[in-house]
Design a protein around this motif. Sequence first.
Motif, PDB file in Angstrom:
ATOM      1  N   ARG A 106       0.832  -1.210   0.000  1.00  0.00           N
ATOM      2  CA  ARG A 106       0.000   0.000   0.000  1.00  0.00           C
ATOM      3  C   ARG A 106       0.866   1.261   0.000  1.00  0.00           C
ATOM      4  N   GLU A 107       1.879   1.287   0.838  1.00  0.00           N
ATOM      5  CA  GLU A 107       2.731   2.474   0.930  1.00  0.00           C
ATOM      6  C   GLU A 107       3.515   2.702  -0.360  1.00  0.00           C
ATOM      7  N   LEU A 108       4.091   1.644  -0.923  1.00  0.00           N
ATOM      8  CA  LEU A 108       4.846   1.795  -2.164  1.00  0.00           C
ATOM      9  C   LEU A 108       3.947   2.222  -3.316  1.00  0.00           C
ATOM     10  N   HIS A 109       2.745   1.668  -3.374  1.00  0.00           N
ATOM     11  CA  HIS A 109       1.805   1.996  -4.444  1.00  0.00           C
ATOM     12  C   HIS A 109       1.432   3.476  -4.405  1.00  0.00           C
ATOM     13  N   GLN A 110       1.099   3.990  -3.233  1.00  0.00           N
ATOM     14  CA  GLN A 110       0.729   5.399  -3.115  1.00  0.00           C
ATOM     15  C   GLN A 110       1.918   6.320  -3.364  1.00  0.00           C
ATOM     16  N   ASN A 111       3.083   5.962  -2.834  1.00  0.00           N
ATOM     17  CA  ASN A 111       4.260   6.816  -3.024  1.00  0.00           C
ATOM     18  C   ASN A 111       4.692   6.866  -4.485  1.00  0.00           C
ATOM     19  N   MET A 112       4.540   5.760  -5.204  1.00  0.00           N
ATOM     20  CA  MET A 112       4.943   5.744  -6.609  1.00  0.00           C
ATOM     21  C   MET A 112       4.087   6.697  -7.437  1.00  0.00           C
ATOM     22  N   TYR A 113       2.760   6.618  -7.296  1.00  0.00           N
ATOM     23  CA  TYR A 113       1.892   7.476  -8.096  1.00  0.00           C
ATOM     24  C   TYR A 113       2.003   8.939  -7.672  1.00  0.00           C
ATOM     25  N   SER A 114       2.213   9.188  -6.386  1.00  0.00           N
ATOM     26  CA  SER A 114       2.380  10.574  -5.937  1.00  0.00           C
ATOM     27  C   SER A 114       3.664  11.179  -6.495  1.00  0.00           C
ATOM     28  N   ALA A 115       4.762  10.414  -6.464  1.00  0.00           N
ATOM     29  CA  ALA A 115       6.025  10.913  -7.013  1.00  0.00           C
ATOM     30  C   ALA A 115       5.934  11.103  -8.521  1.00  0.00           C
ATOM     31  N   PHE A 116       5.210  10.231  -9.199  1.00  0.00           N
ATOM     32  CA  PHE A 116       5.048  10.376 -10.646  1.00  0.00           C
ATOM     33  C   PHE A 116       4.242  11.627 -10.988  1.00  0.00           C
ATOM     34  N   ALA A 117       3.188  11.890 -10.228  1.00  0.00           N
ATOM     35  CA  ALA A 117       2.388  13.091 -10.479  1.00  0.00           C
ATOM     36  C   ALA A 117       3.189  14.360 -10.195  1.00  0.00           C
ATOM     37  N   ASP A 118       4.021  14.338  -9.148  1.00  0.00           N
ATOM     38  CA  ASP A 118       4.826  15.514  -8.800  1.00  0.00           C
ATOM     39  C   ASP A 118       6.064  15.660  -9.676  1.00  0.00           C
ATOM     40  N   GLY A 141      14.156  -0.550 -14.311  1.00  0.00           N
ATOM     41  CA  GLY A 141      13.388  -0.483 -15.546  1.00  0.00           C
ATOM     42  C   GLY A 141      12.141   0.362 -15.419  1.00  0.00           C
ATOM     43  N   LEU A 142      11.374   0.161 -14.355  1.00  0.00           N
ATOM     44  CA  LEU A 142      10.153   0.940 -14.153  1.00  0.00           C
ATOM     45  C   LEU A 142      10.475   2.395 -13.875  1.00  0.00           C
ATOM     46  N   ALA A 143      11.521   2.663 -13.088  1.00  0.00           N
ATOM     47  CA  ALA A 143      11.895   4.048 -12.791  1.00  0.00           C
ATOM     48  C   ALA A 143      12.307   4.791 -14.059  1.00  0.00           C
ATOM     49  N   ASN A 144      13.062   4.138 -14.936  1.00  0.00           N
ATOM     50  CA  ASN A 144      13.464   4.787 -16.190  1.00  0.00           C
ATOM     51  C   ASN A 144      12.262   5.059 -17.088  1.00  0.00           C
ATOM     52  N   SER A 145      11.300   4.135 -17.114  1.00  0.00           N
ATOM     53  CA  SER A 145      10.110   4.332 -17.940  1.00  0.00           C
ATOM     54  C   SER A 145       9.281   5.517 -17.445  1.00  0.00           C
ATOM     55  N   LEU A 146       9.073   5.597 -16.132  1.00  0.00           N
ATOM     56  CA  LEU A 146       8.299   6.711 -15.587  1.00  0.00           C
ATOM     57  C   LEU A 146       9.054   8.030 -15.730  1.00  0.00           C
ATOM     58  N   ALA A 147      10.377   7.992 -15.576  1.00  0.00           N
ATOM     59  CA  ALA A 147      11.165   9.220 -15.719  1.00  0.00           C
ATOM     60  C   ALA A 147      11.100   9.760 -17.144  1.00  0.00           C
ATOM     61  N   SER A 148      11.127   8.876 -18.138  1.00  0.00           N
ATOM     62  CA  SER A 148      11.033   9.337 -19.526  1.00  0.00           C
ATOM     63  C   SER A 148       9.676   9.979 -19.801  1.00  0.00           C
ATOM     64  N   ARG A 149       8.617   9.458 -19.200  1.00  0.00           N
ATOM     65  CA  ARG A 149       7.300  10.070 -19.374  1.00  0.00           C
ATOM     66  C   ARG A 149       7.236  11.435 -18.698  1.00  0.00           C
ATOM     67  N   ILE A 150       7.924  11.581 -17.578  1.00  0.00           N
ATOM     68  CA  ILE A 150       7.959  12.889 -16.912  1.00  0.00           C
ATOM     69  C   ILE A 150       8.720  13.904 -17.759  1.00  0.00           C
ATOM     70  N   PHE A 151       9.855  13.491 -18.325  1.00  0.00           N
ATOM     71  CA  PHE A 151      10.657  14.408 -19.137  1.00  0.00           C
ATOM     72  C   PHE A 151       9.934  14.818 -20.417  1.00  0.00           C
ATOM     73  N   ALA A 169       0.677  17.283 -13.398  1.00  0.00           N
ATOM     74  CA  ALA A 169      -0.275  16.187 -13.227  1.00  0.00           C
ATOM     75  C   ALA A 169      -0.713  16.100 -11.769  1.00  0.00           C
ATOM     76  N   THR A 170      -1.922  15.632 -11.577  1.00  0.00           N
ATOM     77  CA  THR A 170      -2.465  15.428 -10.234  1.00  0.00           C
ATOM     78  C   THR A 170      -2.969  14.000 -10.118  1.00  0.00           C
ATOM     79  N   TRP A 171      -2.831  13.438  -8.929  1.00  0.00           N
ATOM     80  CA  TRP A 171      -3.295  12.075  -8.667  1.00  0.00           C
ATOM     81  C   TRP A 171      -3.723  11.975  -7.212  1.00  0.00           C
ATOM     82  N   SER A 172      -4.783  11.237  -6.990  1.00  0.00           N
ATOM     83  CA  SER A 172      -5.242  11.000  -5.623  1.00  0.00           C
ATOM     84  C   SER A 172      -5.957   9.661  -5.571  1.00  0.00           C
ATOM     85  N   LEU A 173      -5.801   8.978  -4.458  1.00  0.00           N
ATOM     86  CA  LEU A 173      -6.506   7.722  -4.224  1.00  0.00           C
ATOM     87  C   LEU A 173      -7.702   8.037  -3.333  1.00  0.00           C
TER      88      LEU A 173
END
Length: 327
Positions: free
Chosen positions: A139-151, A164-174, A182-186
């Motif tokens: 639960r904690e990792l799931h929420q922290n991942m989407y929050s960091a991606f939105a920020d 691999g996942l971090a590089n994929s999300l970082a490329s989408r941020i760049f 972006a905004t995200w909330s559970l």
Amino acid sequence: MASSMAKGPLFTAARSKTTVSQLYSCQSRFFSQSSQCSALRGVPQKISMKQPPQPSMKTRGQKLSRSDLPQDVGLLPGTYVKSLWRDMPSIFQQPKPRLRLEWLWLKSGFQNFLGLLAYCKWLNKGMPLHLKKRRDIARELHQNMYSAFADGNVDALRTICCTGLANSLASRIFNRPKETKATWSLDKYNRTPATYLTGIRVMSDRATQIPDLADSGVRQIVVRITSRQSTGQSTGQSTGQSTGQSTGQSKVAKSAVRVGSFERAKQQDCTEYVVIQQFRWLGQDEDWRIWGLTTPTTVEDLSDPMFLPGMSLAERIMAVKERFGGQ
């Protein structure tokens, strides 16, 4: 004179013959270790270059720094993830595949639990099972991942996710426009029977030892998360305004005014199968990370060598190696 001329070649021939015979005798006696070639004694017949000793896998692992340790090992072969009830084949229309999926679910659950006990209590003595903390960690990792991606926090993503996942999300941020945020909330967890009314259910928990490396292994947990999430985007740009003056000289102070449009957040129900993993390297446990998302096991996956009936473990491993080697 003729006789003297005749003696020359004969003498030369005799010397040549003597020299050849000596060389031949020396060569033959070299192999027979004769006393007449004592000068060549002690010379080895074949000179072999001694290969430098190769470091063991444990030695190579000890030389690696913690930042160089591998993270992406893929989903462990033979991981069974049960589908939702509505996505399973009908027991009336497809009874054989349905019963086989149900049998694999029971069989894999029993085998995974025994393997986890052996990994934590026998191979790595004193290692906690963390059975009650698994859902909280996910639960904690799931929420922290989407929050960091939105920020757009790439540094946080690299500590939460595998490489691999971090590089994929970082490329989408760049690739986002600079003025887009972006905004995200559970909003809530959907506490359905599919998750035992908790919103998060452990579907698979497996652990395996790394070969030829003591006190080293990897543990992977697949959790089903059913939740209601809201996502949105806001765009805007900064404009400068000149304000303020002083006596003698004019000083201009620029204040940024944010002008933009806000997109209304979209709310949707999500069912995700999140894979979290933890490495143990030479007796030291790494932090839990998110490897990625996976999909449930379907009828088409039953042809996988790890799920075929009537095969030994060695035959399954050999079939998996041949399949990956042919790609």
